[in-house]
Enzyme design. Structure first.
Site, short mmCIF file in Angstrom:
data_model
loop_
_atom_site.label_atom_id
_atom_site.label_comp_id
_atom_site.label_asym_id
_atom_site.label_seq_id
_atom_site.Cartn_x
_atom_site.Cartn_y
_atom_site.Cartn_z
N LYS A 40 4.01 -13.39 6.51
CA LYS A 40 2.87 -12.78 5.77
C LYS A 40 3.22 -12.63 4.29
O LYS A 40 2.45 -13.01 3.43
CB LYS A 40 2.56 -11.41 6.38
CG LYS A 40 1.72 -10.52 5.48
CD LYS A 40 1.46 -9.16 6.09
CE LYS A 40 2.45 -8.08 5.76
NZ LYS A 40 2.34 -7.45 4.44
N ASN A 41 4.39 -12.06 4.02
CA ASN A 41 4.72 -11.74 2.63
C ASN A 41 5.09 -12.96 1.80
O ASN A 41 5.18 -12.87 0.57
CB ASN A 41 5.82 -10.67 2.58
CG ASN A 41 5.31 -9.31 3.02
OD1 ASN A 41 4.10 -9.13 3.18
ND2 ASN A 41 6.21 -8.36 3.23
N ARG A 49 3.56 3.69 -5.41
CA ARG A 49 3.93 2.28 -5.64
C ARG A 49 3.35 1.85 -6.99
O ARG A 49 2.31 1.20 -7.06
CB ARG A 49 3.44 1.40 -4.49
CG ARG A 49 4.19 1.70 -3.21
CD ARG A 49 3.70 0.89 -2.04
NE ARG A 49 4.09 -0.51 -2.12
CZ ARG A 49 3.71 -1.42 -1.24
NH1 ARG A 49 2.96 -1.07 -0.21
NH2 ARG A 49 4.09 -2.67 -1.36
N CYS A 66 -0.71 4.94 -1.65
CA CYS A 66 -0.12 4.19 -0.54
C CYS A 66 0.68 5.16 0.32
O CYS A 66 1.41 6.01 -0.19
CB CYS A 66 0.80 3.12 -1.09
SG CYS A 66 1.58 2.16 0.19
N ASP A 108 11.59 -2.98 5.16
CA ASP A 108 10.53 -3.27 6.14
C ASP A 108 11.03 -3.26 7.58
O ASP A 108 10.25 -3.46 8.51
CB ASP A 108 9.85 -4.62 5.80
CG ASP A 108 9.05 -4.54 4.52
OD1 ASP A 108 8.72 -3.41 4.09
OD2 ASP A 108 8.77 -5.60 3.92
N ARG A 119 -2.40 -5.78 10.46
CA ARG A 119 -2.24 -6.30 9.09
C ARG A 119 -1.06 -7.25 9.02
O ARG A 119 -1.03 -8.14 8.16
CB ARG A 119 -1.99 -5.15 8.11
CG ARG A 119 -3.23 -4.38 7.74
CD ARG A 119 -2.91 -3.45 6.59
NE ARG A 119 -2.00 -4.11 5.67
CZ ARG A 119 -0.97 -3.53 5.06
NH1 ARG A 119 -0.73 -2.26 5.27
NH2 ARG A 119 -0.20 -4.20 4.25
N1 EPU Z 1 8.24 -0.46 -8.17
C1 EPU Z 1 8.09 0.19 -9.37
N2 EPU Z 1 7.28 -0.39 -10.28
C2 EPU Z 1 6.64 -1.58 -10.07
C3 EPU Z 1 6.83 -2.24 -8.83
C4 EPU Z 1 7.64 -1.63 -7.90
O1 EPU Z 1 8.66 1.26 -9.62
O2 EPU Z 1 5.92 -2.06 -10.96
C5 EPU Z 1 9.09 0.16 -7.14
C6 EPU Z 1 8.34 0.42 -5.85
O3 EPU Z 1 7.60 1.61 -5.89
C7 EPU Z 1 9.46 0.42 -4.85
C8 EPU Z 1 10.40 -0.64 -5.39
O4 EPU Z 1 10.09 -0.77 -6.78
O5 EPU Z 1 10.10 1.66 -4.88
C9 EPU Z 1 10.30 -2.01 -4.75
O6 EPU Z 1 8.95 -2.40 -4.65
P1 EPU Z 1 8.50 -3.92 -4.73
O7 EPU Z 1 7.72 -4.11 -5.97
O8 EPU Z 1 9.65 -4.82 -4.49
O9 EPU Z 1 7.48 -4.00 -3.52
P2 EPU Z 1 6.24 -4.97 -3.43
O10 EPU Z 1 6.56 -6.22 -4.13
O11 EPU Z 1 5.00 -4.26 -3.83
C10 EPU Z 1 6.94 -6.22 -1.25
C11 EPU Z 1 6.43 -6.33 0.16
C12 EPU Z 1 6.63 -5.01 0.88
C13 EPU Z 1 8.13 -4.67 0.86
C14 EPU Z 1 8.63 -4.65 -0.59
C15 EPU Z 1 10.12 -4.41 -0.69
C16 EPU Z 1 4.65 -7.95 0.01
C17 EPU Z 1 3.22 -8.25 0.13
N3 EPU Z 1 5.01 -6.68 0.14
O12 EPU Z 1 6.15 -5.21 -1.88
O13 EPU Z 1 6.22 -5.22 2.21
O14 EPU Z 1 8.34 -3.43 1.46
O15 EPU Z 1 8.32 -5.90 -1.24
O16 EPU Z 1 10.82 -5.41 -0.02
O17 EPU Z 1 5.45 -8.84 -0.17
C18 EPU Z 1 5.38 -4.67 4.33
O18 EPU Z 1 5.29 -5.88 4.58
O19 EPU Z 1 5.26 -3.77 5.21
C19 EPU Z 1 5.63 -4.23 2.95
C20 EPU Z 1 5.36 -3.01 2.51
#
Ligand code: EPU
Length: 422
Positions: free
Chosen positions: A22-23, A121, A116, A308, A400
């Protein structure tokens, strides 16, 4: 709202084939917006989040046709540049259309994702990266309005308070493919899903190097063309079945997963006493003859233990032979599953961003509520171990991200059924 009703305990046994990630699929679908031609993306799981991304693409005027696990995306002459609240609010990954829309149209209007359940986030790292490439971004009426006179390559440090960011790296990398000159992303995410996205972009004609490392170099090109790509298998789905096999003292052959993507999990489980063997065809046999020993874990960015799988690991450790400490370093508030696992007889307390799990000999079935995608999976694992009937409500969270979870578990011998709630 549907419920899952699970009668436990069951030892799951047999084979399970892992679906596409998915991701990986979601940013790759968004990346197809950058091209001038059709892309064919294979192995995309038919999940609710994928349907949401299709809805966003169609609302932009993109032609999308799906057949089985293949999705054909034809962005030829699409004019739209708005991702509306109704989609973005149901799926935060919608934010990954921001980079491609900005690069392609020099303008994008994307709803801010909002709250969230797994904790705050923010998207500041996405914005920092895109601004460094020359975007002006304002927030108006709940929407990000991003404009540019033309993106220009830059050297950007993308680290944040919790390490690298997966989707911020994806957004900046996608935007940089069409920027003028060279972009260097420092402290980039190196999750397999980011690598898969880079490989898709390269097939589209992008010039990217270093995408398995924390420093990614992108040399901007004038245009990108459509490409064909098969997404990687879902390492989190694979990990969830591996943890379910260990928790139920089962014997399961996991087919189609990539062992290299699961190293942190497999090594941790071996340390806990699980028997894990890799077959010549790279399928993974997971057995646990007895209750596992506790193993402390800390979630980290890749190749560390994935956040995850934290909730599912906690369900397993809730019946380990001793005390486990699980520390969450990516989302320090991602612990909504603790209360529900405790309703099933687990003994888990929280101290800051660490859960202290006192392993009990068994769980007991209860009515519980899913709070997010991975918490739902933890409750399913809990229910498989528990004595008696467990009813998990708000199961739409599970839909999801897990393709045919109950069908796959039924085939492994679980007594699981979906009940439509009137
Ligand atoms: N963060 C910030 N600022 C930002 C972006 C992120 O402070 O601008 C923080 C977040 O709040 C978090 C950390 O950095 O504490 C890491 O977040 P990241 O940005 O890596 O998460 P994401 O890219 O939004 C993806 C996956 C998530 C997974 C995370 C971490 C997708 C669609 N989502 O999210 O997947 O937990 O990376 O590996 O790829 C799930 O599938 O259940 C899921 C939540």
């Amino acid at each position: 709202m549907d419920k899952l009703v699970i009668e436990g305990p069951t030892r799951i046994k047999g084979e399970v084939v892992i679906s596409g990630s998915k991701n990986a699929s979601l940013p790759i679908m968004a990346a197809s917006l950058l091209s001038d031609g059709k892309s064919l993306i294979k192995g995309v799981p038919a999940l609710r989040d994928v349907t949401t991304m299709i809805k966003i693409l169609k609302a932009l005027g993109v032609k999308v046709a799906s057949s089985g696990n293949n999705i054909e995306i034809d962005p030829n002459n699409y004019k739209g540049n708005v991702a509306a609240y109704e989609c973005v609010s149901t799926m935060r990954a919608s934010i990954c259309v921001l980079g491609p829309l900005l690069a392609k149209h020099k303008y994008a209007k994307v709803s801010l994702p909002g709250g969230c359940v797994i904790g705050p986030r923010p998207i500041n790292i996405h914005l920092k990266g895109l601004r460094a490439l020359g975007a002006e971004i304002e927030v108006e009426h709940g929407y990000l309005i991003a404009k540019t006179k033309g993106l220009k390559g830059a050297t950007i440090y993308l680290g944040g308070p919790f390490g690298s960011s997966v989707l911020a790296t994806a957004n900046v990398m996608m935007a940089a493919t069409l920027a003028k000159g060279k972009t260097i992303i420092e402290h980039a995410a190196c999750e397999p899903e980011v690598v898969d996205l880079a490989e898709f972009l390269i097939k589209m004609g992008a010039k990217i190097k270093g995408h398995k490392t924390q420093t990614i170099e992108i040399e901007g090109v004038k245009s990108l063309h459509g490409a064909e790509h098969k997404v990687i298998p879902d390492r989190i789905e694979a990990g969830t079945f591996i943890l379910a096999a260990c928790a139920t003292k089962g014997d399961v052959l996991i087919k189609g997963a990539q062992v290299a993507h699961l190293r942190a999990l497999l090594d941790t489980l071996r340390e806990a006493g699980a028997l894990i063997t890799i077959k010549p065809d790279k399928s993974i046999r997971v057995r646990a003859a007895r209750r596992l020993n506790p193993v402390d874990i800390t979630t980290l960015t890749y190749p560390g233990f994935p956040t995850d799988l934290q909730a599912q690991m906690m369900a397993l450790m809730s019946v380990a032979k001793g005390i486990t400490i699980i520390t969450e370093k990516i989302y320090p508030e991602r612990f909504m599953h603790i209360g529900e696992l405790n309703r099933m007889g687990a003994e888990i307390s929280l101290e800051g961003a660490s859960a202290i799990i006192n392993g009990v000999s068994s769980l007991s079935g209860a009515e519980v509520m899913a709070s997010d995608l991975r918490a739902s999976a933890a409750l399913v694992i809990g229910a498989l171990i528990a004595n008696g009937k467990t009813e998990i409500s708000r199961i739409y969270h599970l839909d999801r991200g897990y393709k045919d979870m109950e069908k796959k578990l039924s085939k492994l011998g679980a007594k699981i059924k979906r009940v439509k709630n009137k």
